[in-house]
Scaffold this motif. Sequence first.
Motif, PDB file in Angstrom:
ATOM      1  N   SER A 121       0.832  -1.203   0.000  1.00  0.00           N
ATOM      2  CA  SER A 121       0.000   0.000   0.000  1.00  0.00           C
ATOM      3  C   SER A 121       0.868   1.254   0.000  1.00  0.00           C
ATOM      4  O   SER A 121       2.086   1.198   0.202  1.00  0.00           O
ATOM      5  CB  SER A 121      -0.932   0.004   1.215  1.00  0.00           C
ATOM      6  N   SER A 122       0.249   2.405  -0.237  1.00  0.00           N
ATOM      7  CA  SER A 122       0.971   3.678  -0.246  1.00  0.00           C
ATOM      8  C   SER A 122       1.430   4.035   1.167  1.00  0.00           C
ATOM      9  O   SER A 122       0.883   3.531   2.148  1.00  0.00           O
ATOM     10  CB  SER A 122       0.066   4.777  -0.805  1.00  0.00           C
ATOM     11  N   PRO A 123       2.440   4.905   1.296  1.00  0.00           N
ATOM     12  CA  PRO A 123       2.952   5.241   2.641  1.00  0.00           C
ATOM     13  C   PRO A 123       1.888   5.777   3.594  1.00  0.00           C
ATOM     14  O   PRO A 123       1.876   5.418   4.776  1.00  0.00           O
ATOM     15  CB  PRO A 123       4.024   6.300   2.347  1.00  0.00           C
ATOM     16  N   LYS A 124       0.965   6.625   3.099  1.00  0.00           N
ATOM     17  CA  LYS A 124      -0.072   7.176   3.974  1.00  0.00           C
ATOM     18  C   LYS A 124      -1.029   6.072   4.434  1.00  0.00           C
ATOM     19  O   LYS A 124      -1.355   5.969   5.617  1.00  0.00           O
ATOM     20  CB  LYS A 124      -0.847   8.273   3.255  1.00  0.00           C
ATOM     21  N   VAL A 125      -1.474   5.244   3.494  1.00  0.00           N
ATOM     22  CA  VAL A 125      -2.379   4.149   3.846  1.00  0.00           C
ATOM     23  C   VAL A 125      -1.665   3.129   4.723  1.00  0.00           C
ATOM     24  O   VAL A 125      -2.266   2.541   5.633  1.00  0.00           O
ATOM     25  CB  VAL A 125      -2.927   3.483   2.567  1.00  0.00           C
ATOM     26  N   LEU A 130      -1.152   0.168   9.821  1.00  0.00           N
ATOM     27  CA  LEU A 130      -0.339  -0.249  10.967  1.00  0.00           C
ATOM     28  C   LEU A 130      -0.957   0.233  12.277  1.00  0.00           C
ATOM     29  O   LEU A 130      -0.919  -0.480  13.289  1.00  0.00           O
ATOM     30  CB  LEU A 130       1.089   0.293  10.816  1.00  0.00           C
ATOM     31  N   ILE A 131      -1.527   1.430  12.271  1.00  0.00           N
ATOM     32  CA  ILE A 131      -2.207   1.932  13.471  1.00  0.00           C
ATOM     33  C   ILE A 131      -3.409   1.055  13.797  1.00  0.00           C
ATOM     34  O   ILE A 131      -3.690   0.753  14.968  1.00  0.00           O
ATOM     35  CB  ILE A 131      -2.608   3.401  13.282  1.00  0.00           C
ATOM     36  N   LEU A 132      -4.137   0.635  12.780  1.00  0.00           N
ATOM     37  CA  LEU A 132      -5.299  -0.230  13.002  1.00  0.00           C
ATOM     38  C   LEU A 132      -4.888  -1.578  13.579  1.00  0.00           C
ATOM     39  O   LEU A 132      -5.626  -2.171  14.373  1.00  0.00           O
ATOM     40  CB  LEU A 132      -6.059  -0.433  11.687  1.00  0.00           C
ATOM     41  N   VAL A 133      -3.707  -2.078  13.190  1.00  0.00           N
ATOM     42  CA  VAL A 133      -3.226  -3.339  13.754  1.00  0.00           C
ATOM     43  C   VAL A 133      -2.872  -3.172  15.224  1.00  0.00           C
ATOM     44  O   VAL A 133      -3.128  -4.052  16.054  1.00  0.00           O
ATOM     45  CB  VAL A 133      -2.003  -3.842  12.954  1.00  0.00           C
ATOM     46  N   VAL A 134      -2.308  -2.003  15.575  1.00  0.00           N
ATOM     47  CA  VAL A 134      -1.896  -1.740  16.961  1.00  0.00           C
ATOM     48  C   VAL A 134      -3.087  -1.326  17.821  1.00  0.00           C
ATOM     49  O   VAL A 134      -3.056  -1.481  19.050  1.00  0.00           O
ATOM     50  CB  VAL A 134      -0.803  -0.654  16.985  1.00  0.00           C
ATOM     51  N   LEU A 135      -4.160  -0.836  17.204  1.00  0.00           N
ATOM     52  CA  LEU A 135      -5.285  -0.255  17.934  1.00  0.00           C
ATOM     53  C   LEU A 135      -5.871  -1.153  19.020  1.00  0.00           C
ATOM     54  O   LEU A 135      -6.205  -0.652  20.109  1.00  0.00           O
ATOM     55  CB  LEU A 135      -6.377   0.150  16.932  1.00  0.00           C
TER      56      LEU A 135
END
Length: 312
Positions: A121-125, A130-135
Amino acid sequence: MYRIEELIISYLSELAKKITGRNLLIFVPSVWVFVFFLCPCLILLKISFSDSIISSPPYTSLIDWISGNILQIRLNLGNYLGLFSNEMYIRGFATSVLIAGASTICCLLIGFPMALAIVRSSPKVRTILLILVVLPFWTSFLIRVYAWLMLLSPSGFINSLLMKFDLIDAPLQLMNNSYAACIGIIYAYLPFMIFPLYSAIEKIDYTLIEAAYDLGSSPLTAFFSIIVPLAAPGIYAGSAFVFVPAIGEFVIPELLGGAQTLTIGRLVWNEFFGNLSWPTAAALSIILLTFVVFPIVLTQRRKEIRLLRDVR
């Protein structure tokens, strides 16, 4: 006495001079591991060879003095032999290994495409994913397990939804079985599989895949012949990170698996707090520790072999 104290102070001062700079970086974690890991393991090992008694503590001493000058050491091997002759303990070991192994495989099958999608995926996505995985880690582990209770219970969301659309006539038995324990473990430990896979897949040179396409390779062949072998370090690390805590998991099988799911963690709990048989519980813990350490040693050994191969 003054001379002895002087020698001790001199020795400590010489030791303090040596423990500086780079040696200090090694000394501090070594002391931490020795105090908080090795010492408790040695205490467990000592208790595992003792006999159970009704006392405080509820186990005998391994070393006794007889007639003043005779030292007697007694090791009770029956605590270990009884574990492999009792069907209940064998079933607990088998159930723990099966649940941990199945959960690890499922995490790998789910985590690999997720890690691959994050990398591509693109850097922004990629940052958002990754935040969603850590959430989930922002919420208490126990609360997340209780959330699955509300989803899988007979009156929970899944059964209520299925009955609302007349897909079932009676609530399904989604809890109090090994499958529910596997679902909880997969949900809890999936990020531990995704991050090592992400780290390994991110380092892959995708010009190799383009070269495979130019040589007539299909996407599936390129995936199994290039991506999977190059992502092997992440597969080994992620599998160890999931399997090691899953095999000794107590909370998830206890809440979602119920009494029918007999695992090593439940057996240790029963022996410590139910039967007050600390030697048996310590023997179970030592055997569990071997199951935990073995994958770590195997993973570390594979890393060393791979480094030596790269150097040569």
